[in-house]
Design a protein around this motif. Structure first.
Motif, short mmCIF file in Angstrom:
data_model
loop_
_atom_site.label_atom_id
_atom_site.label_comp_id
_atom_site.label_asym_id
_atom_site.label_seq_id
_atom_site.Cartn_x
_atom_site.Cartn_y
_atom_site.Cartn_z
N THR A 65 -4.44 -0.30 11.84
CA THR A 65 -3.57 0.00 12.98
C THR A 65 -2.11 0.00 12.55
OG1 THR A 65 -5.17 -0.95 14.54
CG2 THR A 65 -2.89 -0.76 15.27
N ALA A 66 -1.75 -0.95 11.70
CA ALA A 66 -0.36 -1.02 11.22
C ALA A 66 -0.02 0.19 10.35
CB ALA A 66 -0.14 -2.31 10.45
N LEU A 67 -0.97 0.69 9.60
CA LEU A 67 -0.71 1.83 8.72
C LEU A 67 -0.48 3.12 9.49
CD1 LEU A 67 -3.31 1.22 5.86
CD2 LEU A 67 -0.83 1.34 5.57
N THR A 68 -1.02 3.23 10.70
CA THR A 68 -0.97 4.49 11.44
C THR A 68 0.45 4.93 11.79
OG1 THR A 68 -1.27 3.39 13.59
CG2 THR A 68 -3.26 4.14 12.44
N SER A 69 1.38 4.00 11.80
CA SER A 69 2.76 4.33 12.18
C SER A 69 3.71 4.38 10.98
CB SER A 69 3.29 3.33 13.21
OG SER A 69 3.28 2.01 12.69
N THR A 70 3.15 4.33 9.77
CA THR A 70 4.01 4.31 8.59
C THR A 70 4.57 5.69 8.28
OG1 THR A 70 2.02 4.55 7.23
CG2 THR A 70 2.90 2.33 7.52
N ASP A 71 5.76 5.68 7.70
CA ASP A 71 6.46 6.92 7.36
C ASP A 71 6.07 7.34 5.95
OD1 ASP A 71 8.15 9.06 7.26
OD2 ASP A 71 9.96 7.88 6.95
N LEU A 72 5.07 8.22 5.86
CA LEU A 72 4.56 8.69 4.58
C LEU A 72 3.99 10.08 4.79
CD1 LEU A 72 3.72 7.93 1.58
CD2 LEU A 72 1.50 7.30 2.55
N ASP A 73 4.07 10.94 3.79
CA ASP A 73 3.45 12.26 3.89
C ASP A 73 1.96 12.10 3.64
OD1 ASP A 73 2.65 14.86 3.91
OD2 ASP A 73 4.05 15.54 2.36
N TRP A 74 1.25 11.71 4.69
CA TRP A 74 -0.18 11.43 4.57
C TRP A 74 -1.00 12.67 4.24
CZ3 TRP A 74 -2.41 6.77 4.18
CH2 TRP A 74 -1.65 5.66 4.56
N SER A 75 -0.44 13.86 4.41
CA SER A 75 -1.18 15.07 4.04
C SER A 75 -1.42 15.15 2.54
CB SER A 75 -0.42 16.32 4.50
OG SER A 75 0.80 16.48 3.78
N LYS A 76 -0.71 14.31 1.78
CA LYS A 76 -0.88 14.27 0.33
C LYS A 76 -1.71 13.07 -0.12
CE LYS A 76 3.43 16.77 -0.57
NZ LYS A 76 4.76 16.73 -1.20
N VAL A 77 -2.43 12.47 0.82
CA VAL A 77 -3.24 11.29 0.51
C VAL A 77 -4.71 11.57 0.78
CG1 VAL A 77 -3.65 8.85 1.01
CG2 VAL A 77 -1.31 9.75 1.06
N ILE B 42 0.84 -1.20 0.00
CA ILE B 42 0.00 0.00 0.00
C ILE B 42 0.87 1.25 0.00
CG2 ILE B 42 -1.63 1.36 1.37
CD1 ILE B 42 -2.80 -1.35 2.33
N ILE B 43 1.86 1.27 0.88
CA ILE B 43 2.74 2.45 0.96
C ILE B 43 3.49 2.63 -0.35
CG2 ILE B 43 4.71 3.46 2.15
CD1 ILE B 43 2.04 3.46 3.71
N GLU B 44 3.96 1.56 -0.94
CA GLU B 44 4.67 1.65 -2.22
C GLU B 44 3.78 2.31 -3.28
OE1 GLU B 44 6.46 -1.30 -5.71
OE2 GLU B 44 5.86 -2.13 -3.77
N LYS B 45 2.52 1.88 -3.34
CA LYS B 45 1.60 2.44 -4.34
C LYS B 45 1.28 3.90 -4.05
CE LYS B 45 1.01 -1.47 -6.61
NZ LYS B 45 1.95 -2.32 -5.90
N LEU B 46 1.12 4.26 -2.79
CA LEU B 46 0.81 5.64 -2.44
C LEU B 46 2.00 6.56 -2.70
CD1 LEU B 46 -1.24 5.18 0.87
CD2 LEU B 46 -2.10 5.46 -1.47
#
Length: 216
Positions: free
Chosen positions: A51-63, A22-26
């Motif tokens: 729950t696992a996604l909540t700690s991922t290192d991604l600029d979620w403001s762009k999602v 998921i993170i790779e695609k985002l």
């Protein structure tokens, strides 16, 4: 469409790989388009994934995040997919994402279709990641084999419709098949032996009206 089935020893292994994909695609969506979009389903199955996604290192403001479908109930109702997503997904780093829910102040879902369509119009398309679930009757999103809106859900080019299943409670709001297939990557996320049996059964079903998930 090319479908690949991946089976894991347990849900922990599944979620580890699923989060990475998921993170790779985002990340790819953000890199190529400046934004990315993620459509998620409700129920109990995705809670550990969220729950696992909540700690991922991604600029979620762009999602952009939206639901595949939701029950037409108040947000105070435990049956609300939006409430579940806010509790399990929109936390930690993911709290910075742009979430757009489906529920409006309308009493009837059928009266709210135009407003919901407008509200969701700015979600980035094609969707980078769509995560579907599946009921034991072969429904997905809120496209049920029992509802009068079945054919519309499978054939309309409009992105949003309301449905009224006869074998499950509550009116629903859902993305249509055509809208969900306007995605770069679509996943069917299943856990458990019962769902595997249903998947095997619907894989052999040639009538998509009997098992709408087979249309995907």
């Amino acid at each position: 469409m090319n479908a690949t089935i991946k089976k894991f020893e347990n849900s922990v292994q599944l979620n580890e790989q699923f989060v990475a994909e998921i993170i790779e695609k985002l990340v790819s969506g953000i890199k190529n388009d400046g934004r990315a979009s993620l459509l998620v389903s409700g129920g109990n199955t995705p809670k550990p994934l969220f729950t696992a996604l909540t700690s991922t290192d991604l600029d979620w403001s762009k999602v952009d995040i939206a639901l595949v479908d939701d029950r037409w109930v108040p947000l105070t109702d435990s049956a609300s997919n939006e409430t579940m997503v806010k509790e399990f997904l929109l936390k930690g780093n993911v709290a910075n994402a742009n979430f757009v829910g489906m529920k409006t102040t309308h009493t009837e879902a059928f009266d709210a279709v135009e407003e919901v369509t407008r509200n969701l119009a700015n979600i980035k398309t094609p969707f980078d990641v769509v995560i579907l679930g599946m009921g034991e009757d072969g429904h997905t999103a809120s496209i049920f084999p029992c509802c009068e809106q079945l054919d519309d859900g499978l054939t309309t080019l409009k992105p949003i419709l309301a449905t009224q299943p006869t074998t499950a409670p509550h009116q629903r709001m859902t993305f249509s098949k055509s809208a969900l297939l306007n995605s770069k990557q679509l996943y069917l996320h299943l856990v458990g032996a019962n769902k595997e049996q249903v998947l095997n059964a619907v894989a052999a079903e040639t009538d998509v009206r009997k098992a709408p998930i087979s249309a995907f």
